[in-house]
Design a protein around this motif. Structure first.
Motif, short mmCIF file in Angstrom:
data_model
loop_
_atom_site.label_atom_id
_atom_site.label_comp_id
_atom_site.label_asym_id
_atom_site.label_seq_id
_atom_site.Cartn_x
_atom_site.Cartn_y
_atom_site.Cartn_z
N GLY A 151 0.78 -1.23 0.00
CA GLY A 151 0.00 0.00 0.00
C GLY A 151 0.81 1.28 0.00
N TYR A 206 -2.13 -12.57 -0.32
CA TYR A 206 -3.15 -11.53 -0.12
C TYR A 206 -2.74 -10.35 -0.98
CZ TYR A 206 -6.36 -8.35 2.32
OH TYR A 206 -7.36 -7.46 2.64
N ARG A 245 -3.50 -6.93 -3.22
CA ARG A 245 -4.40 -5.78 -3.19
C ARG A 245 -5.22 -5.66 -4.48
NH1 ARG A 245 -1.64 -0.64 -4.67
NH2 ARG A 245 -2.75 0.27 -2.91
N SER A 246 -6.45 -5.20 -4.32
CA SER A 246 -7.37 -5.11 -5.47
C SER A 246 -6.95 -4.03 -6.46
CB SER A 246 -8.79 -4.83 -4.98
OG SER A 246 -8.83 -3.58 -4.31
N GLU A 247 -6.08 -3.12 -6.02
CA GLU A 247 -5.62 -2.04 -6.90
C GLU A 247 -4.68 -2.56 -8.00
OE1 GLU A 247 -5.68 -2.04 -3.65
OE2 GLU A 247 -6.48 -0.19 -2.84
N TYR A 248 -4.35 -3.84 -7.94
CA TYR A 248 -3.40 -4.43 -8.91
C TYR A 248 -4.06 -5.49 -9.79
CZ TYR A 248 0.75 -2.53 -6.37
OH TYR A 248 1.72 -1.74 -5.81
N PRO A 249 -5.04 -5.12 -10.62
CA PRO A 249 -5.71 -6.16 -11.43
C PRO A 249 -4.78 -6.91 -12.36
CG PRO A 249 -6.37 -3.94 -12.13
CD PRO A 249 -5.60 -3.78 -10.86
N ARG A 268 -5.72 -14.45 -3.03
CA ARG A 268 -6.88 -13.76 -2.44
C ARG A 268 -6.75 -12.26 -2.69
NH1 ARG A 268 -9.74 -16.63 1.56
NH2 ARG A 268 -9.92 -18.75 0.76
N VAL A 269 -7.87 -11.63 -2.96
CA VAL A 269 -7.84 -10.22 -3.32
C VAL A 269 -8.28 -9.35 -2.15
CG1 VAL A 269 -8.77 -8.50 -4.92
CG2 VAL A 269 -8.23 -10.81 -5.74
N GLY A 270 -7.51 -8.34 -1.84
CA GLY A 270 -7.83 -7.39 -0.77
C GLY A 270 -9.01 -6.51 -1.18
N ALA A 271 -9.34 -5.55 -0.34
CA ALA A 271 -10.53 -4.76 -0.63
C ALA A 271 -10.32 -3.29 -0.35
CB ALA A 271 -11.74 -5.31 0.13
N GLY A 272 -9.09 -2.83 -0.57
CA GLY A 272 -8.84 -1.39 -0.54
C GLY A 272 -8.66 -0.78 0.84
N ALA A 273 -8.12 -1.55 1.79
CA ALA A 273 -7.84 -0.99 3.11
C ALA A 273 -6.33 -1.03 3.35
CB ALA A 273 -8.57 -1.77 4.20
N HIS A 285 -16.56 -9.90 -3.19
CA HIS A 285 -15.98 -9.47 -4.47
C HIS A 285 -16.80 -10.02 -5.64
CE1 HIS A 285 -12.46 -7.12 -3.65
NE2 HIS A 285 -11.93 -8.02 -2.86
N TYR A 330 -14.49 -2.00 4.36
CA TYR A 330 -13.58 -1.92 3.21
C TYR A 330 -14.00 -0.86 2.19
CZ TYR A 330 -11.70 -6.20 5.14
OH TYR A 330 -11.12 -7.11 5.99
N HIS A 331 -13.02 -0.06 1.76
CA HIS A 331 -13.31 1.00 0.80
C HIS A 331 -13.87 0.46 -0.52
CE1 HIS A 331 -11.31 3.76 3.46
NE2 HIS A 331 -10.13 3.20 3.31
N ASP A 332 -13.47 -0.76 -0.89
CA ASP A 332 -13.87 -1.29 -2.20
C ASP A 332 -15.36 -1.59 -2.31
OD1 ASP A 332 -11.34 -1.25 -3.15
OD2 ASP A 332 -11.11 -3.41 -3.40
N ARG A 345 -10.60 6.20 -11.26
CA ARG A 345 -9.95 6.29 -9.95
C ARG A 345 -8.67 7.09 -10.13
NH1 ARG A 345 -9.56 0.33 -7.72
NH2 ARG A 345 -9.99 1.25 -5.69
#
Ligand SMILES: Cc1cc2nc3c(=O)[nH]c(=O)nc-3n(C[C@H](O)[C@H](O)[C@H](O)COP(=O)(O)O)c2cc1C
Ligand code: SF4
Lengths: 505, 164
Positions: A175, A212, A214-218, A253-258, B38, B73-75, B87
């Motif tokens: 992050g 784990y 992060r979702s910001e990295y598709p 597993r994908v995180g959710a932006g925290a 998700h 969670y923000h997402d 974004r």
């Protein structure tokens, strides 16, 4: 001819997909046989999209490559950068962890094996768990996620713990602003992470791993999922790793932006499907981690470095570095910098060399005013501290931290009061809410800095107090280290806080 | 001739059977809740309020617990977004190269704030703290596609392509 066009997201963000498509179209039009490989990035983001051509005698580089360059490229009249390995930024590096990144096709396991991949795992498969852990200990590898904790000691704790299940969890939450090493290796050499996790599993007796991510990295998610699928099909993961009869498998597993989910206990909660709040330690995750079972939590770079340690030997790795910081640091030179990118080098280079010599100063051409090292919880360093060698203890002694080794460069137009305010605001937005000094303190911090901006210079004493409270009363480094960027901004750049030097002294 | 806005098709209308199928497909995982959320959001574009009790019951969790996770969670979104999601990175590395100015100009041009959607439903703008594009900022992500060195012209192209 074979042409390499990176699939790395920094290259894509600068137009690599268009370049690859246009090269393919022009090759067809001209009837020239071209094989396009979507490699990872060499890390020279300032040259992306960096196209390489192999006509059978080494790889010649062209970049930043524009689609308008295509006719000249095919005619052979486009001016190039010469051999990619001879470009100064690249030639100066010591590439151990990133040795294959940008070289191979990230999803070609044979290419991986042809460049030293799997040699480490094969060696580890012939060793006992204790010998594997001893090798990591001897390499003196320290966690690259931020805290610099010796990886071998962590693994030993998990090895010695008795349990029916143990886990390897890779922290790919990356992050910190200014960092992208995890992303680059996952997109450019995903099998090195998979191999490292498998060795970790063999070492501590865990047969299941999680990344784990992060979702910001598709893009990284896509590559890692594909790589895990290939690894399973080819018997690198599963019930019978490389025919050894030993088992290890893993999931992405994908995180959710925290942001706080990068903290290892918050990450474990998140992985379990809970709110990402920080757990009090003890118990250590090494003893009671995922689902309460002994768990190794390591950063991507820590784990992706394990294969080369086993391939070349612990002593080879430990021979690089300075003081107690052994091996290589994967610097990420970012922000307002002329030559930004990933630079892997032995610990010990000075901060000034990284910023001025390697990075070439600012992109804007203006003087460097400050650099932030170690992400949003890292201190701002003025030029006066540029002699500091990159090492954990060396940075600590100067009131800073290396963290995940991101360096963000700012020119003289930056307002350090605004940066201090942002640090507090970020902490307020991302706080997990568990401790008052962090949750409430960060909000007060923003207000206090606004008062200073409005001319209330007395508020700076208040800000100092508040930072002390946050430092002493926070459970994790989000609340505990936010004072680093805030206080370093205040201490080194009092002018930006409308405090005259004399008044501050 | 004006080009039709190039946008992803709208997600299907919400239906509970879809949620049940998603939960069924994931319930055997260790820690299935985040993958389920998700998947629900990927399918329906947001986490509809009515999905929460279904997920809670099927996983043997309290509604409040599932709610707490969604809100942490923000997402995870409670409402649908615009047809396109832009974004913009607000973190330090992008700030050092003018990211804050680009963001301010974008929001002003659309007449909305962070997390808001234009009245015609064309674009939602969200802040993001780092996309790992810190050596080629200011960085943006448009419906999952990365964009580097974003400036006023680049933003204008992105917005007009979205029909905003
Ligand atoms: C707020 C916060 C955020 C963190 N973010 C990350 C992260 O994104 N990636 C990471 O590897 N470690 C992160 N850490 C450090 C982890 O808690 C942990 O020390 C690390 O994953 C251990 O792996 P290592 O020993 O290989 O570094 C963070 C810590 C804190 C307090
Ligand atoms: S310091 Fe902040 S983020 Fe860390 S545990 Fe406390 S409230 Fe949560």
């Amino acid at each position: 001819m074979r042409v390499y066009v990176p699939r790395d997201s920094a290259a894509k963000a600068l137009g690599a997909d268009d370049v690859a498509a246009a090269i393919r179209a022009e090759a067809e039009r001209r009837g020239v046989p071209v094989e396009i490989v979507r490699n990872g990035s060499r890390g020279m983001v300032f040259l992306e999209p960096l196209v390489e051509v192999d006509r059978g005698d080494g790889r010649e580089a062209f970049g930043p490559f524009r689609t308008a360059d295509i006719p000249a490229f095919f005619d052979g009249t486009l001016a190039g950068l010469g051999r990619v390995e001879e470009i100064d930024f690249f030639a100066r590096q010591t590439r151990l962890t990133f040795a294959r990144c940008g070289v191979i096709d990230p999803l070609d396991l044979d290419d991986y094996a042809a460049h030293g991949g799997l040699a480490g795992l094969r060696r580890a498969l012939a060793m006992t768990g204790a010998a594997i852990v001893a090798e990591v200990t001897a390499s003196k590898l320290r966690g690259r996620g931020g805290a610099g904790f010796p990886t071998g000691i962590k693994w030993k704790t998990v090895l010695d713990a008795e349990a029916d299940r143990k886990f390897i969890v890779c922290n790919a939450d990356e992050g910190d602003s200014g960092t992208f090493a995890d992303r680059m290796i996952m997109e450019g050499d995903p099998f090195s992470l998979i191999e490292g996790m498998a060795i970790a599993g063999l070492g501590v007796g865990a047969s299941k791993g999680f990344v784990y991510l992060r979702s910001e990295y598709p893009d990284a998610i896509e590559v890692m999922n594909a790589a895990v699928g290939i690894a399973r099909d080819r018997g690198l993961l599963g019930d019978d790793i490389l025919g050894s009869g030993r088992a290890f498998d893993m999931e992405i597993r994908v995180g959710a932006g925290a942001y706080v989910c990068g903290e290892e206990t918050a990450l474990l909660n998140s992985l379990e499907g809970k709110r990402g709040t920080v757990r009090a330690k003890p118990p250590l995750p090494a003893l009671e981690g995922f689902l309460g079972k002994p768990t190794v939590v390591n950063n991507v770079i820590s784990l992706a470095t394990v294969p080369v340690i086993f391939e070349k030997g612990a002593d080879h790795y430990a021979a690089f570095g300075v003081g107690r910081s052994r091996g290589t640091v994967t610097l990420q030179i970012a922000g307002n910098v002329k030559r930004g990118g990933l630079f892997e080098t032995a610990f010990g280079m000075t901060l000034g060399d990284a910023v001025d010599t390697i990075g070439g100063g600012t992109a804007s051409g203006r003087p460097v005013k400050a650099v932030q090292v170690g992400g949003p919880l890292g201190a701002y360093f003025p030029r006066e501290k540029f002699a500091t060698p990159l090492g954990y203890e060396e940075f600590d002694a100067e009131g800073g931290l290396i963290g995940h080794a991101g360096i963000v460069v700012f020119d003289d137009t930056v307002d350090m009061l605004a940066m201090a305010r942002f640090a507090m605001e970020f902490c307020a937005v991302e706080s997990c809410g568990k401790c008052t000094p962090c949750r409430i303190g960060a909000v007060r911090g923003v207000e206090t800095i606004d008062r200073i901006a409005d001319g209330d210079t007395a508020a700076s004493a208040l800000l100092t107090d508040l930072c002390e409270t946050m430092r002493d009363g926070s459970l994790c480094a989000l609340g505990g280290f936010t004072p680093y960027p805030v206080m370093s901004a205040l201490d080194h750049f009092p002018g930006d806080f409308h405090i005259m030097k004399e008044a501050a002294e | 001739m004006q080009r039709p806005p190039n946008v992803t098709p709208a997600p299907p209308p919400f239906e509970l059977d879809g949620v049940r199928a998603i939960v069924d497909a994931h319930r055997a995982l260790d820690g299935p809740l985040l993958p389920i959320l998700h998947a629900v959001q990927a399918r329906f574009g947001h986490i509809p309020e009515a999905a929460v009790p279904v997920i809670a019951e099927m996983l043997n969790l309290g509604r409040a617990e599932v709610h707490g996770v969604v809100s942490f969670y923000h997402d995870f979104r409670r409402e649908r977004t615009g047809r396109r999601v832009v974004r913009l990175c607000r973190a330090e590395a992008c700030q050092s190269v003018g990211g804050a100015e680009v963001a301010a100009r974008t929001l002003q041009r659309l007449g909305i704030g962070w997390h808001e959607t234009t009245p015609d439903g064309a674009v939602t703008v969200e802040p993001v703290y780092c996309l790992g594009l810190c050596a080629c900022g200011p960085a943006a992500m448009v419906d999952g596609k990365v964009v580097g060195r974003v400036d006023a012209a680049r933003i204008e192209a992105i917005l007009s392509e979205a029909g905003a």
